[in-house]
Design an enzyme around this catalytic site. Structure first.
Site, PDB file in Angstrom:
ATOM      1  N   TRP A 321       0.836  -1.202   0.000  1.00 43.71           N
ATOM      2  CA  TRP A 321       0.000   0.000   0.000  1.00 43.71           C
ATOM      3  C   TRP A 321       0.877   1.262   0.000  1.00 43.71           C
ATOM      4  CZ3 TRP A 321      -0.210   3.943   3.642  1.00 43.71           C
ATOM      5  CH2 TRP A 321      -1.234   4.871   3.460  1.00 43.71           C
ATOM      6  N   HIS A 322       2.029   1.179   0.705  1.00 42.37           N
ATOM      7  CA  HIS A 322       2.894   2.354   0.798  1.00 42.37           C
ATOM      8  C   HIS A 322       3.508   2.722  -0.547  1.00 42.37           C
ATOM      9  CE1 HIS A 322       2.576   1.753   5.137  1.00 42.37           C
ATOM     10  NE2 HIS A 322       2.976   2.998   5.247  1.00 42.37           N
ATOM     11  N   GLY A 323       3.804   1.731  -1.341  1.00 45.43           N
ATOM     12  CA  GLY A 323       4.419   2.063  -2.620  1.00 45.43           C
ATOM     13  C   GLY A 323       4.578   0.832  -3.481  1.00 45.43           C
TER      14      GLY A 323
END
Lengths: 478, 388
Positions: A321-323
């Protein structure tokens, strides 16, 4: 537009506040519409090309939500509607955030020569998650009907739009509907300003101040053992002060409008174990992952083995989700592993006697911090190979520079560590109680200590004086 | 009746609370403004960059951050010659330039600078009407780069001294810290202690003499820093297949020509009374060999660009080109370099003496002669026997 910019502080925010309270005299609806429009203006200032996408996402989810809430559908149809809604959200997120990553991996595996370059709309991860939660709750029958303006404001609300906290409709929409919040409250405005000041100081003076040291480990030069540690620790503190500073600023800004945002940080580097860390770091994301991923996966209800599998899946997806990069996946997997070990230790580890408890607590605190720092190396590095390279330098004490520069850097790191470990956090200083909607009780009225008032005014001044140039928040790119 | 009076009392208490909170809010905002204005006043009085006046009340101090420092230098210093360049021109001493060229110089070189930055800073300096500009020029500075107003490293508004630039300077906490430090350094009992504590790690203005800005630090062992082994190692590093792709990054002939026309030719044409001495620095031969081996097309592009630049400069009577790239006794002696391009202080001195004598000034009639010599040297050079 950045919170840490002169146009925001001296133009946008005062104008948004004035319009909101001025329109508050004419009823409850106009201020909500004003704030939603102001939020769109805020977003369009640097992301104008994605305003349409944001509005489309709101319209799509509101429509799906309406179907789930208002229509009497059969169970199968309701599930299909939910599936379409969630799939639509994930498809858009996938196209804008993960298509390039997927193409790059396919290319690496099959040499397809196919590449995708898509600009990432700022805040897409945050507004997608808030709306998925809304749809799931609508499906579960936990959502009353919302009018479009408060719903649109819930999604676009500018204090949180770009980098969270991840809001929950049940928490926010009733607040937007309250008429009391449309009247200016000097106490809330003052407390909001003080919280904003602390956040701004964290960003412009602390996070931006330590940022140059990060390059010691992650820059172009080969780091020595001490430089690699200084760089990794500098990033550890930069990320914390950057993101918690942003969250404080968001909470403070929102408070000026009479709206209480949920807490996102609770001194995470004081944690004594990884479970505790995740109760203190990016708390709204942890809650989202728990409620909408870990528990639906089965949580701990299907035996210990599946619990560990669910933890690993949740954290790996949390990393992703972060990257869209393997470094984030590894970071998530690493934390999943830490959590599994932590749970296993809690279940099967030896009991700690009271005599050794202080030493054990200290060791647990140090081990937790060390584990977090190691994981941040993956989070920060441009690639897996450079993360492993930095870690290899952190594990090679044979090469030590320790010159005058490194000594001065060490003092910097010690000061930052002292603040992160021993200073009270913003909510403690301000008595911010999100659940009970109270803040600054100890500072109210005549009991307000002048010294505190002037000290925090100086903090705001230093925060403003610290604004030097365009300095984005790290979490903007997620 | 009782309920009415009770409501009135509660309303009064509420109102009192609101009034008190409003007063505190005003106090808070007032105190914030007071601290901010105090910092601005301190910056104005001390004026670390000497933007408003030359240092008199407090000792002058200088920063190695030349993009920022130059904004003050162009205002505060007396000069008739501007010296500009990248890191290849950063270690020169103004006193050496003055002695060898018989001028009163101001060094404004900026490490890693682009042609936009250099042209902008020279233009700011030209407002003080110097007679001459000595300009060290690399081909790569003309690659496409951010315009100065989008350049986060160059405080363009500070050079323009417009409201935004001056306000940014005065209302800067970092500058206030430097101001306080410079002020403390000027108080006699504190001066020795503060001077000892001043270093570039903690403070941005650690240099007390303008001549010492960005010179090679005295503690640097020149033989250790500049030797054939380091040069060969650097060559191997940049020609490593993993990194060699970066050698050609950003090179586009049309963009470079466009930037050369805007940033260099535009400046020369606009200032016919100023003499421009432009020089191509003496890179080690390995810089060219690295390009030759990594990307022949890029090498050809650089040759073509050099030829274009030489012809264009030759067309202006107020400009003269000096080409030091084919001086084999320097460029083939790898002991003169710290890597494939950065030459030693001894070569700095040679550059100044060549400029003074015009030894390698390009003949306007045959502007490509030195380039042809360079091409022949590059084609003939064999890099197999480099020192390990």
């Amino acid at each position: 537009m950045l919170f840490n910019s002169y146009p925001f502080i001296f133009l946008f925010l005062p104008a948004a506040l004035l319009g909101y309270f001025a329109l508050g005299r004419f009823g409850n609806l106009l201020p909500v519409i004003w704030l939603a429009l102001a939020s769109l203006a805020f977003y369009s200032f640097s992301n104008w090309q994605f305003v349409g996408l944001l509005l489309g996402s709101i319209a799509f989810n509101y429509f799906i939500g309406l179907l789930l809430i208002a229509r009497r559908l059969r169970a199968g149809t309701r599930f299909a509607v939910l599936a379409i809604g969630v799939a639509g959200d994930l498809l858009v997120l996938g196209i804008f955030k993960y298509a390039g990553f997927l193409a790059a991996n396919l290319n690496a595996l099959f040499s397809t020569g196919f590449s995708v370059k898509v600009l990432l709309p700022v805040g897409i991860s945050f507004y997608t998650f808030t709306q998925i939660a809304f749809l799931v709750d609508a499906y579960r029958g936990k959502v009353a009907g919302y009018a479009l303006p408060p719903y649109a404001l819930f999604v676009t609300y500018f204090p949180h739009l770009i980098a969270g906290p991840i809001l929950h409709h049940r928490d926010m929409i009733p607040q937007f509907e309250r008429s009391e919040s449309k009247r200016p409250d000097p106490h809330l405005i003052l407390c909001g300003l003080i919280i904003f000041a602390i956040g701004l100081f964290k960003k412009t003076c602390l996070a931006d101040g330590i940022q140059p040291l990060v390059a010691l480990a992650f820059g172009p030069n080969t780091p020595s053992f001490d430089q690699a540690w200084i760089g990794a620790l500098a990033y550890t503190f930069q990320l914390y002060f950057d993101f918690s500073g942003y969250s404080d600023m968001a909470i403070g800004i929102s408070l000026m409008f009479g709206i209480f945002l949920p807490l996102n940080f609770n001194s995470p580097y004081k944690a004594r174990n990884i479970i505790d860390f995740w109760r203190r770091w990016h708390m709204t994301l942890s809650q989202f992952l728990r409620d909408y991923l870990y528990i639906p996966l089965g949580g701990n209800r299907r035996g210990p083995a599946l619990r560990y599998v669910n933890l690993m899946i949740t954290m790996a997806l949390g990393g992703l989700w972060h990257g869209a990069a393997w470094t984030f996946v590894i970071w998530g997997v690493l934390h999943g592993l830490y959590l599994c070990i932590n749970h296993a230790w809690s279940n099967f580890g030896p009991a700690i006697g009271p005599r050794v408890a202080p030493a054990a607590n200290l060791a647990a605190f140090a081990l937790t911090f060390l584990a977090v720092v190691v994981a941040w190396v993956f989070f920060r590095a441009d690639s897996l190979s450079s993360a492993l390279y930095v870690l290899s330098k952190m594990a090679s004490p044979s090469q030590i520079a320790f010159g005058r520069g490194e000594m001065a850097d060490g003092v910097f790191i010690a000061i930052y560590a002292g603040i992160a470990w021993f200073a009270p956090n913003t909510q403690t200083i301000m008595g911010y109680d999100h659940a009970n909607r109270t803040v600054g009780g100890a500072l109210d009225g005549s009991r307000l200590r002048p010294l505190f008032l002037y000290a925090t005014a100086a903090v705001l001044a230093f925060g403003i004086l610290g604004i030097q140039q365009y300095s984005e928040f790290i979490y903007f790119r997620f | 009746m009782n309920r009415k009076s009770g409501n009135l009392v509660s309303e009064k208490v509420m109102l009192k609370h609101k009034m008190s909170a409003a007063k505190n809010l005003l106090r808070f905002l007032g105190a914030t403004a007071f601290v901010s204005l105090g910092a601005a006043a301190l910056n104005f009085v001390v004026d670390p960059l000497q933007l408003f006046r030359p240092a008199r009340l407090f000792a002058a101090m200088y920063s190695p951050d030349s993009r920022m420092q130059d904004a003050g230098l162009v205002r505060s210093q007396q000069f008739d010659t501007v010296f500009m360049g990248t890191s290849l021109a950063i270690h020169f001493r103004q006193s050496d330039i003055d002695r060898l060229l018989g001028v009163k110089s101001l060094k404004l070189s900026m490490t890693g600078s682009t042609s936009h930055e250099q042209s902008f800073v020279i233009a700011a300096a030209l407002e003080r009407h110097p007679k001459r500009v000595i300009w060290q020029v690399d081909d790569w500075i003309f690659r496409d780069a951010a315009e100065v107003d989008q350049d986060i490293y160059l405080p363009a508004d500070l050079y323009r001294r417009n409201i935004k630039g001056v306000a940014g300077y005065l209302f800067s906490g970092a500058m206030a810290r430097e101001s306080a430090w410079i002020m403390a350094r000027s108080i006699p009992p504190l001066a020795p202690l503060v001077a000892r504590l001043t270093n570039g790690v903690m403070f941005k203005f650690p240099i007390s003499r303008v001549d010492d800005i960005n010179i090679l630090r005295p503690e640097v062992d020149v033989h250790e820093a500049y030797n054939a082994k380091r040069t060969a190692d650097a060559f191997r590093s940049i020609t490593d297949p993993v990194r060699s792709v970066y050698l050609a990054e950003g090179y586009q002939y049309e963009a470079m020509v466009k930037n050369f026309e805007t940033d260099a030719v535009g400046l020369i044409a606009k200032n016919p009374d100023v003499k421009f001495d432009i020089y191509f620095p003496p890179y080690s031969i390995l810089q060219w060999v690295a390009m030759r081996d990594a990307s022949a097309s890029m090498l050809q592009l650089v040759y073509d660009f050099s030829a274009y630049a030489a012809r264009r400069v030759a067309a202006f009577p107020n400009a003269r080109l000096h080409d030091f790239r084919a001086i084999a006794e320097v460029t083939h002696d790898l002991g003169n370099y710290a890597d494939v391009i950065h030459h030693s202080p001894a070569v700095d001195m040679k550059v100044l003496s060549w400029l003074a004598a015009g030894t390698y000034a390009v003949d306007r009639a045959t502007p490509l002669a030195s380039l042809e010599r360079l091409k022949a040297q590059v084609a003939a050079y064999k890099a197999e026997d480099l020192e390990r």
